[in-house]
Each structure stands twice: as C-alpha cells, then as structure tokens.
Write an enzyme that holds these catalytic residues in place. Structure first.
Site, PDB file in Angstrom:
ATOM      1  N   GLU A  66       0.855  -1.193   0.000  1.00 35.86           N
ATOM      2  CA  GLU A  66       0.000   0.000   0.000  1.00 35.86           C
ATOM      3  C   GLU A  66       0.892   1.245   0.000  1.00 35.86           C
ATOM      4  O   GLU A  66       2.106   1.170   0.147  1.00 35.86           O
ATOM      5  CB  GLU A  66      -0.889   0.021   1.256  1.00 35.86           C
ATOM      6  CG  GLU A  66      -2.024  -0.988   1.284  1.00 35.86           C
ATOM      7  CD  GLU A  66      -3.279  -0.481   0.588  1.00 35.86           C
ATOM      8  OE1 GLU A  66      -3.223   0.607  -0.024  1.00 35.86           O
ATOM      9  OE2 GLU A  66      -4.315  -1.169   0.671  1.00 35.86           O
ATOM     10  N   GLY A 129      -5.638   2.880  15.422  1.00 37.24           N
ATOM     11  CA  GLY A 129      -4.786   3.367  14.351  1.00 37.24           C
ATOM     12  C   GLY A 129      -4.174   4.705  14.713  1.00 37.24           C
ATOM     13  O   GLY A 129      -4.402   5.254  15.790  1.00 37.24           O
ATOM     14  N   ASP A 154      -6.070   5.301   7.196  1.00 38.74           N
ATOM     15  CA  ASP A 154      -5.741   4.487   6.030  1.00 38.74           C
ATOM     16  C   ASP A 154      -4.916   5.231   4.996  1.00 38.74           C
ATOM     17  O   ASP A 154      -4.000   4.676   4.414  1.00 38.74           O
ATOM     18  CB  ASP A 154      -7.025   3.969   5.382  1.00 38.74           C
ATOM     19  CG  ASP A 154      -6.741   3.009   4.249  1.00 38.74           C
ATOM     20  OD1 ASP A 154      -6.425   1.841   4.537  1.00 38.74           O
ATOM     21  OD2 ASP A 154      -6.819   3.422   3.080  1.00 38.74           O
ATOM     22  N   ASN A 201     -11.501   5.310   2.369  1.00 39.97           N
ATOM     23  CA  ASN A 201     -10.214   4.731   1.978  1.00 39.97           C
ATOM     24  C   ASN A 201      -9.318   5.752   1.293  1.00 39.97           C
ATOM     25  O   ASN A 201      -8.480   6.360   1.909  1.00 39.97           O
ATOM     26  CB  ASN A 201     -10.460   3.509   1.083  1.00 39.97           C
ATOM     27  CG  ASN A 201      -9.257   2.617   0.960  1.00 39.97           C
ATOM     28  OD1 ASN A 201      -8.132   3.075   0.894  1.00 39.97           O
ATOM     29  ND2 ASN A 201      -9.485   1.314   0.922  1.00 39.97           N
ATOM     30  N   ASP A 250      -9.983   1.789  -3.663  1.00 39.55           N
ATOM     31  CA  ASP A 250      -8.897   1.879  -2.694  1.00 39.55           C
ATOM     32  C   ASP A 250      -8.235   3.249  -2.826  1.00 39.55           C
ATOM     33  O   ASP A 250      -8.923   4.254  -2.973  1.00 39.55           O
ATOM     34  CB  ASP A 250      -7.921   0.724  -2.926  1.00 39.55           C
ATOM     35  CG  ASP A 250      -7.098   0.349  -1.705  1.00 39.55           C
ATOM     36  OD1 ASP A 250      -6.555   1.256  -1.055  1.00 39.55           O
ATOM     37  OD2 ASP A 250      -6.982  -0.841  -1.390  1.00 39.55           O
ATOM     38  N   SER A 251      -6.911   3.307  -2.826  1.00 43.49           N
ATOM     39  CA  SER A 251      -6.199   4.587  -2.859  1.00 43.49           C
ATOM     40  C   SER A 251      -6.360   5.284  -4.207  1.00 43.49           C
ATOM     41  O   SER A 251      -6.690   4.660  -5.217  1.00 43.49           O
ATOM     42  CB  SER A 251      -4.721   4.364  -2.567  1.00 43.49           C
ATOM     43  OG  SER A 251      -4.534   3.879  -1.254  1.00 43.49           O
TER      44      SER A 251
END
Length: 339
Positions: A66, A129, A154, A201, A250-251
C-alpha cells in the site's frame, strides 16, 4: 371407493413420467467478456483500456502492499501492511526497508516538505490506528495522531499549507462511522470534513487545491467535494459522481489535468475519471483475467512525469507482489507539501 382408485392410479402414473428436457431451451453461456472472476462491467468495457507492464518484483510472497509515494530523493516508497515495514525502491531498483512499531499496520504514506515520512497505520483494525512521522531512514519516530484518538488511519494527502487530509477506515455499510478529516498545519487541530462514510479509503486533493476527492471501500462510492477553505464545504459542494461495481475502491492519485486515478482492490485494475468524475479510461494489471494480481491498491506518479507506478499483489495466488507502470494522461499533480 372407485374415486379413490382412480386418484391413486392417476398419482402413480404421474410419478412414473420423467420430466422432459429440450435442447432448444434458451441457454446462458460464458463469453470472453463475462468469463473469469472479475469481468469488466458492461458500462466500462468501452473505456480506453491499456495493460500495465511489469516494473519490479517486490516479493514471491503475496504481501499486502500500500501507500505508494515518491520521496524528495526521487525514490519510491511504499508499505507492507501486515509486515509492519516501509520500503524504499531507488531508481536503480535497489530495495531496502525499515520496520514500523510492531502492530502498527502501515497503510498509507505522504511526504512532508521537510522530507519526513508521514505513515498512516490501521493498528488493531478496530480503534487503535494513528499517524507517525519519521526521518527518511525511519529514525526519530514522532507520534502525530496517537492510537488513543480512536481512528483507523488508512490514507493521507497534504495540502498547500502543510496541513493534511486523512481517511478514517472505520464502519461498514450499516454503520458508516468513518470519514475524511483535516489536520491543521501545526498539527494541533483535527476537524471532520466529510463524516459518515462506510470505510473511507482513498483521499486526494485536486491540482486547484479546492477539490477534495475520497472514496468508500464498503459503499463503493466516489465523492467529490468543493471546498471554501480547508475544512468548509462550499454551498452545494458535495456530489457522488460514481458508484463502483463490485469490489472495491482503494487509494487514489490525481494528475495535473485534474484526472483522478482510483485503484480497484479485488479487480486488478485502475479506473480513471476526469475532473468532473466521469470515467475516461482504465488500466489493467496482467493476470487479472485468470484471477491473479487482483489486489491493486495504490499508485504514484514519478515526479515531473506522467509515468504511473502501480502496486498489486496476488495474495495467495502464487505470483507474489509486484510494481507495474504505464504512461498516464498527464503528469502527476505537484505534491503540495514539497518545496
């Protein structure tokens, strides 16, 4: 009695007749477009489509890669979530790494203008986190957002003033308690900007500095937010220009034309949207049509170029994890925190 006899005889006769089958019945069959574990949805098949080329094999293991980003030295940085490591890949393809604190579960990276790495972590994936900052070699660890804050951080992206947006990865479709938040340049204030998201995300700032993009992993939605200032949404400034089909956004990264590149986790591809959120292209990862390399998670533009490097993993599929690259529509947008 006679009626009973005929009823029994009728029932016995019906039971002895086998159902008929005709080969002329309408039949479904797989096509090249629908066969395989992740067929491209019909609405996206006509998009301009290219297939990425292999760039570097990171590991024979299916690591969860990631957080792709380039540092001030021009080296590619990325993380292994479950291995608690931050990697550095130089231009001459030398790979090194350093460890984050055990159990930090790094998931995102951003580079401060002073060269420090800001590392987002998911912790226990429930409530621990946070964000740490380190020097380029991993030393001098500083806590930016502590685990006690309760976020699952994230991804993150700096703005022009040195503040940054981050995504809170919490929640689900029936309990959307994640969101996008902003940390002030002095690091003292955290302000919710886009709350009530189902596992927020990816996050990115457009090249105009006023357009905030984010996506929801669980809800499969792309959000576009027009900002009046860093933490204030402009009147009528929010929209959801796109809903993804299947797993799972996602990213993301943006280019200098304002196009938005979103990695699709579980599909082995990148979808590209123009500055209004309309899809205009897609990038396929090799092997996806047979179920390999589907964990496409993140990407980064090589500074000053339109070369886009993409992270993907085959998980347990046997092909390990690799970096791929393509030529994008435009050069990457300038990283605002850089000099």
């Amino acid at each position: 009695m006679i009626k009973v006899f005929y009823l029994l005889a009728f029932a016995a006769g019906m039971g002895s007749v086998a159902p008929s089958y005709s080969a002329s019945l309408p039949a479904l069959s797989y096509t090249t477009e629908t066969k395989g574990p992740v067929p491209i949805p019909p609405s996206e098949r006509t998009l301009q489509t290219i297939t990425a080329q292999p760039y570097f094999k990171v590991s024979d293991k299916g690591l969860q890669l990631e957080g792709a980003v380039f540092d001030l030295q021009g080296d590619l940085r990325f993380v292994d979530v479950f291995g608690d490591r931050v990697y550095r890949l130089t231009r001459d393809l030398k790979l090194t790494s350093f460890a984050t604190p055990p159990g930090f579960a790094p998931a995102g990276l951003a580079v401060h203008k002073d060269g420090r790495l800001f590392i987002a972590g998911l912790g226990n994936f429930k409530d621990s986190g946070g964000i740490i900052a380190t020097k380029a070699d991993g030393s001098d660890v500083e806590t930016i957002i502590p685990p006690s804050a309760g976020f699952l951080v994230d991804d993150l992206d700096f703005d022009a003033k040195g503040g940054f947006y981050f995504t809170d990865f919490r929640g689900n479709t029936s309990d959307p308690k994640g969101g996008v938040l902003y940390v002030s340049p002095d690091g003292k204030t955290i302000t919710p900007v886009l709350p009530n998201l189902a596992v927020a995300n990816g996050v990115a700032i457009g090249p105009d500095g006023k357009t905030l993009w984010a996506d929801e992993l669980s809800a499969g939605a792309l959000h576009k937010v027009e900002l009046s200032d860093a933490t204030t949404i402009a009147p009528f400034g929010t929209s959801i220009p796109y809903h993804f089909i299947g797993p799972a956004p996602d990213s993301m990264r943006v280019d200098s034309d304002g196009n938005v590149y979103v990695a699709i986790y579980g599909q082995g591809r990148i979808l590209v949207f123009n500055s209004t959120g309309i899809p205009i292209g897609q990038i396929l990862i090799p092997g996806r049509e047979t179920g390999h390399n589907l964990r496409s998670t993140s990407m980064a533009f090589r500074p000053g170029t339109n070369e886009l490097l993409i992270l993907a993993s085959d998980a347990q599929g046997g092909q390990g994890c690799s970096i791929y690259h393509v030529t994008a529509f435009a050069k990457g947008a300038s990283t605002f925190a850089h000099p």
